[in-house]
Design an enzyme around this catalytic site. Structure first.
Site, PDB file in Angstrom:
ATOM      1  CE  LYS A  13      -2.067  -1.184   3.872  1.00 16.69           C
ATOM      2  NZ  LYS A  13      -1.375  -2.476   4.126  1.00 16.69           N
ATOM      3  NE  ARG A  88      -4.797  -0.301   9.601  1.00 21.63           N
ATOM      4  CZ  ARG A  88      -3.578  -0.596   9.175  1.00 21.63           C
ATOM      5  NH1 ARG A  88      -3.073  -1.780   9.378  1.00 21.63           N
ATOM      6  NH2 ARG A  88      -2.858   0.303   8.565  1.00 21.63           N
ATOM      7  NE  ARG A 127       7.811  -2.424   6.120  1.00 23.34           N
ATOM      8  CZ  ARG A 127       6.496  -2.297   6.259  1.00 23.34           C
ATOM      9  NH1 ARG A 127       5.816  -1.624   5.356  1.00 23.34           N
ATOM     10  NH2 ARG A 127       5.884  -2.841   7.274  1.00 23.34           N
ATOM     11  NE  ARG A 160       6.293  -0.534  10.147  1.00 27.35           N
ATOM     12  CZ  ARG A 160       5.179  -0.475   9.423  1.00 27.35           C
ATOM     13  NH1 ARG A 160       5.166   0.252   8.312  1.00 27.35           N
ATOM     14  NH2 ARG A 160       4.094  -1.114   9.777  1.00 27.35           N
ATOM     15  NE  ARG A 171       2.083  -5.094  11.012  1.00 26.05           N
ATOM     16  CZ  ARG A 171       3.103  -4.842  10.182  1.00 26.05           C
ATOM     17  NH1 ARG A 171       4.301  -5.302  10.434  1.00 26.05           N
ATOM     18  NH2 ARG A 171       2.891  -4.133   9.091  1.00 26.05           N
TER      19      ARG A 171
HETATM   20  P1  AP5 Z   1       4.845  -1.598   1.777  1.00 21.57           P
HETATM   21  O1  AP5 Z   1       4.475  -0.788   0.598  1.00 21.57           O
HETATM   22  O2  AP5 Z   1       5.618  -0.928   2.866  1.00 21.57           O
HETATM   23  O3  AP5 Z   1       3.572  -2.359   2.348  1.00 21.57           O
HETATM   24  P2  AP5 Z   1       2.301  -1.823   3.125  1.00 21.57           P
HETATM   25  O4  AP5 Z   1       1.102  -2.503   2.569  1.00 21.57           O
HETATM   26  O5  AP5 Z   1       2.296  -0.326   3.159  1.00 21.57           O
HETATM   27  O6  AP5 Z   1       2.644  -2.460   4.541  1.00 21.57           O
HETATM   28  P3  AP5 Z   1       2.538  -1.862   6.008  1.00 21.57           P
HETATM   29  O7  AP5 Z   1       3.255  -2.837   6.895  1.00 21.57           O
HETATM   30  O8  AP5 Z   1       3.020  -0.453   6.092  1.00 21.57           O
HETATM   31  O9  AP5 Z   1       1.036  -1.930   6.239  1.00 21.57           O
HETATM   32  P4  AP5 Z   1       0.324  -2.019   7.555  1.00 21.57           P
HETATM   33  O10 AP5 Z   1      -1.043  -1.723   7.104  1.00 21.57           O
HETATM   34  O11 AP5 Z   1       0.483  -3.242   8.348  1.00 21.57           O
HETATM   35  O12 AP5 Z   1       1.103  -0.955   8.463  1.00 21.57           O
HETATM   36  P5  AP5 Z   1       0.794   0.545   8.835  1.00 21.57           P
HETATM   37  O13 AP5 Z   1       2.071   1.268   8.861  1.00 21.57           O
HETATM   38  O14 AP5 Z   1      -0.343   1.090   8.056  1.00 21.57           O
HETATM   39  O15 AP5 Z   1       5.681  -2.862   1.267  1.00 21.57           O
HETATM   40  C1  AP5 Z   1       6.251  -3.782   2.172  1.00 21.57           C
HETATM   41  C2  AP5 Z   1       7.634  -4.216   1.648  1.00 21.57           C
HETATM   42  O16 AP5 Z   1       7.460  -4.934   0.432  1.00 21.57           O
HETATM   43  C3  AP5 Z   1       8.579  -3.049   1.323  1.00 21.57           C
HETATM   44  O17 AP5 Z   1       9.882  -3.429   1.683  1.00 21.57           O
HETATM   45  C4  AP5 Z   1       8.458  -2.893  -0.196  1.00 21.57           C
HETATM   46  O18 AP5 Z   1       9.667  -2.410  -0.746  1.00 21.57           O
HETATM   47  C5  AP5 Z   1       8.159  -4.305  -0.635  1.00 21.57           C
HETATM   48  N1  AP5 Z   1       7.258  -4.362  -1.788  1.00 21.57           N
HETATM   49  C6  AP5 Z   1       6.130  -3.625  -1.991  1.00 21.57           C
HETATM   50  N2  AP5 Z   1       5.553  -3.968  -3.152  1.00 21.57           N
HETATM   51  C7  AP5 Z   1       6.305  -4.966  -3.673  1.00 21.57           C
HETATM   52  C8  AP5 Z   1       6.222  -5.745  -4.868  1.00 21.57           C
HETATM   53  N3  AP5 Z   1       5.215  -5.566  -5.754  1.00 21.57           N
HETATM   54  N4  AP5 Z   1       7.172  -6.676  -5.091  1.00 21.57           N
HETATM   55  C9  AP5 Z   1       8.189  -6.868  -4.206  1.00 21.57           C
HETATM   56  N5  AP5 Z   1       8.319  -6.155  -3.055  1.00 21.57           N
HETATM   57  C10 AP5 Z   1       7.405  -5.219  -2.811  1.00 21.57           C
HETATM   58  O19 AP5 Z   1       0.230   0.344  10.335  1.00 21.57           O
HETATM   59  C11 AP5 Z   1       1.109  -0.020  11.382  1.00 21.57           C
HETATM   60  C12 AP5 Z   1       0.327  -0.130  12.677  1.00 21.57           C
HETATM   61  O20 AP5 Z   1      -0.302   1.130  12.996  1.00 21.57           O
HETATM   62  C13 AP5 Z   1      -0.846  -1.137  12.693  1.00 21.57           C
HETATM   63  O21 AP5 Z   1      -0.405  -2.464  12.956  1.00 21.57           O
HETATM   64  C14 AP5 Z   1      -1.706  -0.567  13.822  1.00 21.57           C
HETATM   65  O22 AP5 Z   1      -1.161  -0.867  15.093  1.00 21.57           O
HETATM   66  C15 AP5 Z   1      -1.582   0.937  13.592  1.00 21.57           C
HETATM   67  N6  AP5 Z   1      -2.624   1.440  12.682  1.00 21.57           N
HETATM   68  C16 AP5 Z   1      -2.455   1.899  11.422  1.00 21.57           C
HETATM   69  N7  AP5 Z   1      -3.632   2.263  10.897  1.00 21.57           N
HETATM   70  C17 AP5 Z   1      -4.576   2.042  11.839  1.00 21.57           C
HETATM   71  C18 AP5 Z   1      -5.988   2.202  11.893  1.00 21.57           C
HETATM   72  N8  AP5 Z   1      -6.704   2.676  10.865  1.00 21.57           N
HETATM   73  N9  AP5 Z   1      -6.625   1.841  13.039  1.00 21.57           N
HETATM   74  C19 AP5 Z   1      -5.961   1.373  14.093  1.00 21.57           C
HETATM   75  N10 AP5 Z   1      -4.616   1.179  14.108  1.00 21.57           N
HETATM   76  C20 AP5 Z   1      -3.925   1.515  12.990  1.00 21.57           C
END
Ligand code: AP5
Length: 214
Positions: A13, A88, A127, A160, A171
């Site tokens: 994402k 979410r 990552r 991270r 997660r």
């Molecule tokens: P990346 O693009 O970083 O993936 P992502 O989907 O953004 O993954 P996240 O871990 O950031 O998502 P998340 O939803 O768990 O975490 P968030 O920070 O929102 O890609 C991942 C890796 O793969 C990278 O190294 C990239 O280079 C590689 N990659 C990408 N595409 C690729 C491809 N096509 N081929 C090969 N490699 C590829 O949330 C973190 C925490 O915050 C949550 O756990 C929760 O505690 C809290 N939180 C966030 N939002 C909320 C909410 N709405 N409500 C409550 N708590 C929340």
């Protein structure tokens, strides 16, 4: 144009959002980044959020809904926004619908990205993120030129806390229980698009931009 992008942890994402907001000239509201900034500011909300994030659980709705509403309210003058990681769960989706109506906004596209679980695990565990500019790398798929250093700014790369294997499992579980059910909430809408995100980054982007513009 206003977009909601949702899908499992590690599906890409953040990677895809960065390219999309640049091309469309819209603002990126990444819930995880907003929360991590609050944690590093040491604010009360950040401290409260950190315990949940480190455990791989969702931060309470009252915290995240307020943070997003503040940004949507201020975004009424700009070209649009992309919500990455919000909503979410069902109550966040319902709160979003209410706040959009209140601020005279609507969602033009809801995009669901998906990939097999073994791929998510591999993407998350490899990552690396720049401590200085936040740019993301991957040990195998997009490695930095110099180990441990950001290509863009020379900053230090780190993993991270919630990308440790034991937290990733939690997660993914939370995703399955609370976020995946959003599919039923959104899939009947004409604005809904579903995307296979298992290909390489540029190929996924080509399908995404098509899905957003179609
Ligand atoms: P990346 O693009 O970083 O993936 P992502 O989907 O953004 O993954 P996240 O871990 O950031 O998502 P998340 O939803 O768990 O975490 P968030 O920070 O929102 O890609 C991942 C890796 O793969 C990278 O190294 C990239 O280079 C590689 N990659 C990408 N595409 C690729 C491809 N096509 N081929 C090969 N490699 C590829 O949330 C973190 C925490 O915050 C949550 O756990 C929760 O505690 C809290 N939180 C966030 N939002 C909320 C909410 N709405 N409500 C409550 N708590 C929340």
């Amino acid at each position: 144009m206003n977009i909601v992008l949702f899908g499992p942890p590690g599906v890409g994402k953040g990677t895809q959002s960065d390219m999309l907001v640049k091309e469309l000239g819209i603002t990126h509201f990444a819930m995880g980044d907003i929360l991590r900034a609050a944690v590093s500011d040491g604010s009360d909300l950040g401290l409260k959020a950190k315990a949940y994030m480190d455990a791989g659980k969702l931060v309470p709705d009252d915290v995240v809904i307020g943070m997003i509403e503040e940004r949507i309210r201020d975004s009424s003058v700009i070209a649009g926004f992309l919500l990455d990681g919000f909503p979410r769960n069902l109550s966040q989706a319902e709160a979003l619908a209410v706040m959009l109506e209140k601020h005279g906004e609507k969602i033009d596209r809801v995009v669901f990205m998906d990939a097999p679980e073994d791929m998510l695990l591999e993407r998350l565990s490899g990552r690396l993120i720049c401590r200085a500019c936040g740019f993301g790398f991957h040990r195998h798929y997009s490695p930095p030129r110099e180990e441990g250093r950001c290509d863009r700014c020379g900053g230090e790369l780190y993993q991270r806390d919630d990308d440790r294997e034991e937290v990733i499992g939690q997660r993914l579980e939370v995703y399955g229980e609370q976020t995946k059910p959003l599919l039923d909430y959104y899939k009947a809408l004409p604005s809904f698009r579903r995307l296979d995100a298992s290909g390489e980054m540029k190929a996924v982007y080509a399908v995404l931009i098509e899905a957003v513009k179609s």
